[in-house]
Design a protein around this motif. Structure first.
Motif, PDB file in Angstrom:
ATOM      1  N   VAL A  52      35.641  92.022  77.522  1.00 37.68           N
ATOM      2  CA  VAL A  52      36.795  91.179  77.835  1.00 37.68           C
ATOM      3  C   VAL A  52      37.928  91.557  76.883  1.00 37.68           C
ATOM      4  O   VAL A  52      37.708  91.719  75.685  1.00 37.68           O
ATOM      5  N   HIS A  53      39.116  91.703  77.446  1.00 36.60           N
ATOM      6  CA  HIS A  53      40.306  91.991  76.647  1.00 36.60           C
ATOM      7  C   HIS A  53      41.137  90.702  76.557  1.00 36.60           C
ATOM      8  O   HIS A  53      41.538  90.157  77.589  1.00 36.60           O
ATOM      9  N   PHE A  54      41.388  90.252  75.347  1.00 34.83           N
ATOM     10  CA  PHE A  54      42.242  89.079  75.144  1.00 34.83           C
ATOM     11  C   PHE A  54      43.592  89.542  74.602  1.00 34.83           C
ATOM     12  O   PHE A  54      43.668  90.233  73.582  1.00 34.83           O
ATOM     13  N   LEU A  55      44.661  89.159  75.289  1.00 33.09           N
ATOM     14  CA  LEU A  55      46.015  89.378  74.812  1.00 33.09           C
ATOM     15  C   LEU A  55      46.497  88.054  74.231  1.00 33.09           C
ATOM     16  O   LEU A  55      46.700  87.084  74.973  1.00 33.09           O
ATOM     17  N   VAL A  56      46.631  87.994  72.921  1.00 32.98           N
ATOM     18  CA  VAL A  56      46.938  86.737  72.228  1.00 32.98           C
ATOM     19  C   VAL A  56      48.394  86.751  71.785  1.00 32.98           C
ATOM     20  O   VAL A  56      48.792  87.526  70.914  1.00 32.98           O
ATOM     21  N   MET A  57      49.182  85.894  72.400  1.00 37.55           N
ATOM     22  CA  MET A  57      50.610  85.848  72.122  1.00 37.55           C
ATOM     23  C   MET A  57      50.896  84.837  71.018  1.00 37.55           C
ATOM     24  O   MET A  57      50.238  83.801  70.911  1.00 37.55           O
ATOM     25  N   MET A  58      51.886  85.136  70.194  1.00 39.43           N
ATOM     26  CA  MET A  58      52.245  84.247  69.091  1.00 39.43           C
ATOM     27  C   MET A  58      52.989  83.008  69.603  1.00 39.43           C
ATOM     28  O   MET A  58      53.872  83.115  70.458  1.00 39.43           O
ATOM     29  N   SER A  59      52.625  81.858  69.075  1.00 39.13           N
ATOM     30  CA  SER A  59      53.339  80.623  69.416  1.00 39.13           C
ATOM     31  C   SER A  59      54.041  80.026  68.197  1.00 39.13           C
ATOM     32  O   SER A  59      54.715  79.007  68.313  1.00 39.13           O
ATOM     33  N   TRP A  60      53.880  80.675  67.049  1.00 34.93           N
ATOM     34  CA  TRP A  60      54.531  80.225  65.811  1.00 34.93           C
ATOM     35  C   TRP A  60      54.737  81.441  64.925  1.00 34.93           C
ATOM     36  O   TRP A  60      54.043  82.450  65.065  1.00 34.93           O
ATOM     37  N   SER A  61      55.667  81.352  64.009  1.00 37.54           N
ATOM     38  CA  SER A  61      55.980  82.493  63.161  1.00 37.54           C
ATOM     39  C   SER A  61      54.805  82.887  62.266  1.00 37.54           C
ATOM     40  O   SER A  61      54.135  82.032  61.675  1.00 37.54           O
ATOM     41  N   LEU A  62      54.587  84.187  62.154  1.00 36.88           N
ATOM     42  CA  LEU A  62      53.589  84.727  61.220  1.00 36.88           C
ATOM     43  C   LEU A  62      54.223  85.249  59.945  1.00 36.88           C
ATOM     44  O   LEU A  62      53.529  85.789  59.090  1.00 36.88           O
ATOM     45  N   GLU A  63      55.532  85.102  59.819  1.00 35.23           N
ATOM     46  CA  GLU A  63      56.233  85.687  58.680  1.00 35.23           C
ATOM     47  C   GLU A  63      56.252  84.767  57.462  1.00 35.23           C
ATOM     48  O   GLU A  63      57.048  84.977  56.536  1.00 35.23           O
ATOM     49  N   GLN A  64      55.401  83.783  57.450  1.00 36.43           N
ATOM     50  CA  GLN A  64      55.230  82.928  56.288  1.00 36.43           C
ATOM     51  C   GLN A  64      54.098  83.482  55.431  1.00 36.43           C
ATOM     52  O   GLN A  64      53.222  84.186  55.934  1.00 36.43           O
ATOM     53  N   PRO A  65      54.089  83.178  54.125  1.00 36.41           N
ATOM     54  CA  PRO A  65      53.047  83.708  53.245  1.00 36.41           C
ATOM     55  C   PRO A  65      51.641  83.396  53.751  1.00 36.41           C
ATOM     56  O   PRO A  65      51.340  82.261  54.112  1.00 36.41           O
ATOM     57  N   ARG A  66      50.810  84.417  53.825  1.00 33.19           N
ATOM     58  CA  ARG A  66      49.378  84.342  54.148  1.00 33.19           C
ATOM     59  C   ARG A  66      49.082  84.005  55.613  1.00 33.19           C
ATOM     60  O   ARG A  66      47.915  83.925  55.988  1.00 33.19           O
ATOM     61  N   SER A  67      50.083  83.795  56.443  1.00 35.10           N
ATOM     62  CA  SER A  67      49.808  83.477  57.848  1.00 35.10           C
ATOM     63  C   SER A  67      49.137  84.636  58.564  1.00 35.10           C
ATOM     64  O   SER A  67      48.147  84.448  59.284  1.00 35.10           O
ATOM     65  N   SER A  68      49.669  85.837  58.386  1.00 39.68           N
ATOM     66  CA  SER A  68      49.093  86.985  59.076  1.00 39.68           C
ATOM     67  C   SER A  68      47.702  87.309  58.547  1.00 39.68           C
ATOM     68  O   SER A  68      46.803  87.674  59.313  1.00 39.68           O
ATOM     69  N   GLU A  69      47.504  87.136  57.237  1.00 39.62           N
ATOM     70  CA  GLU A  69      46.182  87.403  56.663  1.00 39.62           C
ATOM     71  C   GLU A  69      45.133  86.452  57.233  1.00 39.62           C
ATOM     72  O   GLU A  69      44.017  86.869  57.567  1.00 39.62           O
ATOM     73  N   GLY A  70      45.497  85.190  57.363  1.00 40.59           N
ATOM     74  CA  GLY A  70      44.552  84.208  57.904  1.00 40.59           C
ATOM     75  C   GLY A  70      44.187  84.502  59.342  1.00 40.59           C
ATOM     76  O   GLY A  70      43.014  84.413  59.731  1.00 40.59           O
ATOM     77  N   LEU A  71      45.179  84.870  60.145  1.00 41.88           N
ATOM     78  CA  LEU A  71      44.912  85.179  61.544  1.00 41.88           C
ATOM     79  C   LEU A  71      44.067  86.450  61.658  1.00 41.88           C
ATOM     80  O   LEU A  71      43.139  86.527  62.476  1.00 41.88           O
ATOM     81  N   ALA A  72      44.367  87.434  60.833  1.00 41.19           N
ATOM     82  CA  ALA A  72      43.601  88.683  60.856  1.00 41.19           C
ATOM     83  C   ALA A  72      42.137  88.444  60.482  1.00 41.19           C
ATOM     84  O   ALA A  72      41.230  89.066  61.068  1.00 41.19           O
ATOM     85  N   GLN A  73      41.887  87.563  59.542  1.00 40.66           N
ATOM     86  CA  GLN A  73      40.506  87.244  59.150  1.00 40.66           C
ATOM     87  C   GLN A  73      39.748  86.617  60.313  1.00 40.66           C
ATOM     88  O   GLN A  73      38.579  86.947  60.557  1.00 40.66           O
ATOM     89  N   LYS A  74      40.399  85.728  61.024  1.00 38.47           N
ATOM     90  CA  LYS A  74      39.752  85.097  62.183  1.00 38.47           C
ATOM     91  C   LYS A  74      39.458  86.133  63.271  1.00 38.47           C
ATOM     92  O   LYS A  74      38.383  86.118  63.889  1.00 38.47           O
ATOM     93  N   ALA A  75      40.403  87.033  63.510  1.00 40.42           N
ATOM     94  CA  ALA A  75      40.193  88.064  64.526  1.00 40.42           C
ATOM     95  C   ALA A  75      39.050  88.993  64.142  1.00 40.42           C
ATOM     96  O   ALA A  75      38.220  89.359  64.988  1.00 40.42           O
ATOM     97  N   ALA A  76      38.988  89.380  62.869  1.00 37.99           N
ATOM     98  CA  ALA A  76      37.923  90.275  62.414  1.00 37.99           C
ATOM     99  C   ALA A  76      36.561  89.618  62.571  1.00 37.99           C
ATOM    100  O   ALA A  76      35.593  90.255  63.030  1.00 37.99           O
ATOM    101  N   ALA A  77      36.465  88.346  62.210  1.00 41.00           N
ATOM    102  CA  ALA A  77      35.191  87.625  62.345  1.00 41.00           C
ATOM    103  C   ALA A  77      34.796  87.513  63.818  1.00 41.00           C
ATOM    104  O   ALA A  77      33.618  87.654  64.175  1.00 41.00           O
ATOM    105  N   TYR A  78      35.779  87.262  64.682  1.00 46.22           N
ATOM    106  CA  TYR A  78      35.511  87.155  66.115  1.00 46.22           C
ATOM    107  C   TYR A  78      34.960  88.461  66.665  1.00 46.22           C
ATOM    108  O   TYR A  78      33.991  88.476  67.437  1.00 46.22           O
ATOM    109  N   LEU A  79      35.577  89.561  66.314  1.00 44.65           N
ATOM    110  CA  LEU A  79      35.175  90.858  66.862  1.00 44.65           C
ATOM    111  C   LEU A  79      33.799  91.286  66.352  1.00 44.65           C
ATOM    112  O   LEU A  79      33.070  91.993  67.051  1.00 44.65           O
ATOM    113  N   ILE A  80      33.412  90.850  65.148  1.00 46.07           N
ATOM    114  CA  ILE A  80      32.049  91.103  64.668  1.00 46.07           C
ATOM    115  C   ILE A  80      31.048  90.364  65.546  1.00 46.07           C
ATOM    116  O   ILE A  80      29.991  90.897  65.911  1.00 46.07           O
ATOM    117  N   ASP A  81      31.399  89.131  65.917  1.00 44.51           N
ATOM    118  CA  ASP A  81      30.511  88.317  66.756  1.00 44.51           C
ATOM    119  C   ASP A  81      30.554  88.725  68.225  1.00 44.51           C
ATOM    120  O   ASP A  81      29.646  88.379  68.989  1.00 44.51           O
TER     121      ASP A  81
END
Length: 349
Positions: A52-81
Motif C-alpha cells: 500500500v502506498h500512502f501519500l500523506v499531505m501536510m495539514s500544519w507547518s513542519l518548520e517549527q523546531p523538532r516537528s519534522s524530526e518527530g514526524l520522521a520518527q513515526k514514519a520510520a517506526a511505521y515502515l519497520i512494522d
C-alpha cells in the motif's frame, strides 16, 4: 502494552482520506489529531500483508523546531512494522520537504491548495463589491481577527469548531469581537449549537462582494481560504507566516504586511487602489496551481506504472478534485471497509 507511536488511539475515528487506486493500492491522506500518519495510522495493520502506498499531505507547518524530526520518527517506526508499505509526504513548502528528506523520509513539494476545486470559487462579474476586505477563518486566538479592526468595511466568515470550546464560549468570543469591530459584518448567523455552516457557493458570493482577502495567522498549514480568495479573483493581504499559504502568492496582487491593525488597513487600501482585475488574479493563480497538480498526477501515475498497473490516473484526479472527495473527512471504520471491498474485488475506480 504501549501503543506504537504511529498508531491511532481510536482507529475508527475520522481523518482525511481517499482511495486513489486499487491496483496498486494508493491512498491519499493527511495527518490530524489522533492520526500521526493520517489513514495509515488506522489502516496499516489491516493491510499489513498488501503493498500500500500512502501519500500523506501536510495539514500544519513542519518548520517549527523538532516537528519534522518527530514526524520522521513515526514514519520510520511505521515502515519497520509495515515493510510492504511506502509513505510519501506531500509538503506545502520546499523547506518542509527538505527537512523531511534530511530525516530519511520520502517527500515532495506539492502544496495542498492545488487540490481545491476551482469551479466552486471563481469571479462573479455581476456582483457589486460592498466590503473592503473579507476574512474567512475560525474565531480562534491564533487566527488574530482583531488585526482587521481598522478595515473600514469588513466581512467575517467563520465556523464553529468544538476544539475551540463550547457553543457558549464561541458565542462569547463572537460578542467580544463584535464589540471590538462594530462596523464589521459578521456573516454567519449564530445558532444554539454554534453558528450556521456556509457552503462553498454562499462563501464565494461573499468573496464576490469583497475586494481583498485577509490571512492573519502567524502559523498554520496551507490555509484553504487563501486559495479560495485567489480563485475568486481577490487580491490578498497576509501577515508573515509559516505553513505554505503564500506558496501561490504573487507580488503583483499579494502584500505581506506587518501584524498590526494600521499596516493591515494600509495594505488593504493599497491593493484596492491597484484595482487588479479578478480574472487576471485567477488566471495567474491557476497557471501556478496547474504545475503542482501536474506533479501530483505524475507522482501517482509513476507509482502505478512502476507497479505494473495499467490504470490512467489523471481522470481519477479530476473526478476526486471536482467532487472534493480528495480532501474528504471520513470515518476510518467505514473507509477501511471501502478499501477492503475494493481490493478484494479488484474493482477499477
Amino acid at each position: 502494552m504501549q501503543a506504537a507511536i504511529w498508531a491511532a488511539p481510536d482507529p475508527s475515528a475520522s481523518t482525511w482520506a481517499e482511495l486513489l487506486s486499487v491496483s496498486p493500492t494508493i491512498i491519499h491522506t493527511s495527518f490530524s489529531t489522533g492520526f500521526p500518519l493520517g489513514a495509515a495510522s488506522a489502516l496499516g495493520p489491516l493491510f499489513r500483508d498488501r503493498a500500500v502506498h500512502f501519500l500523506v499531505m501536510m495539514s500544519w507547518s513542519l518548520e517549527q523546531p523538532r516537528s519534522s524530526e518527530g514526524l520522521a520518527q513515526k514514519a520510520a517506526a511505521y515502515l519497520i512494522d509495515h515493510p510492504l508499505h511506502t509513505v510519501t509526504f506531500l509538503c506545502n513548502t520546499p523547506r518542509e520537504a527538505q527537512l523531511l528528506r534530511a530525516n530519511g523520509c520520502t517527500a515532495a513539494t506539492i502544496n495542498k491548495n492545488c487540490l481545491t476545486d476551482d469551479t466552486v470559487f471563481r469571479p462573479m462579474p455581476n456582483a457589486t463589491p460592498v466590503y473592503d476586505a473579507v476574512y474567512n477563518a475560525r474565531m480562534s486566538p491564533e487566527k488574530r481577527p482583531e488585526l482587521a479592526r481598522e478595515v473600514d468595511r469588513l466581512a467575517l466568515v467563520y465556523f464553529y469548531n468544538a476544539l475551540d470550546g463550547s457553543p457558549a464560549e464561541f458565542h462569547a468570543i463572537h460578542a467580544r469581537l463584535r464589540a471590538l469591530m462594530p462596523r464589521a459584518h459578521f456573516v454567519n448567523q449564530l445558532t444554539s449549537d454554534g453558528c450556521e455552516w456556509l457552503l462553498g457557493p454562499a462563501i464565494n458570493k461573499v468573496y464576490a462582494q469583497s475586494r481583498v482577502g485577509l490571512c492573519l495567522s502567524p502559523i498554520e498549514g496551507a490555509m484553504r481560504a487563501s486559495i479560495e480568495y485567489l480563485f475568486a479573483g481577490l487580491s490578498i493581504v497576509s501577515t508573515p507566516s509559516l505553513g505554505g499559504r503564500d506558496y501561490f502568492f504573487d507580488d503583483e496582487f499579494c502584500i505581506i504586511a506587518e501584524p498590526d491593525p494600521r499596516s493591515i488597513r494600509e495594505a488593504v487600501d493599497a491593493l484596492i487602489a491597484r484595482n487588479i482585475p479578478r480574472d487576471y488574479v485567477r488566471s495567474r493563480t491557476l497557471a501556478r496551481v496547474e504545475l503542482d497538480r501536474r506533479r501530483y498526477i505524475d507522482l501517482v501515475q509513476d507509482l502505478i506504472d512502476r507497479a505494473g498497473g495499467t490504470f490512467q490516473f489523471e481522470g481519477r484526479f479530476w473526478q476526486c478534485t471536482r467532487a472534493q472527495t480528495i480532501t474528504r473527512w471520513r470515518s476510518m471504520k467505514e473507509f477501511a471497509e471501502t478499501v477492503a471491498t475494493a481490493v478484494r474485488d479488484e474493482k477499477p475506480l
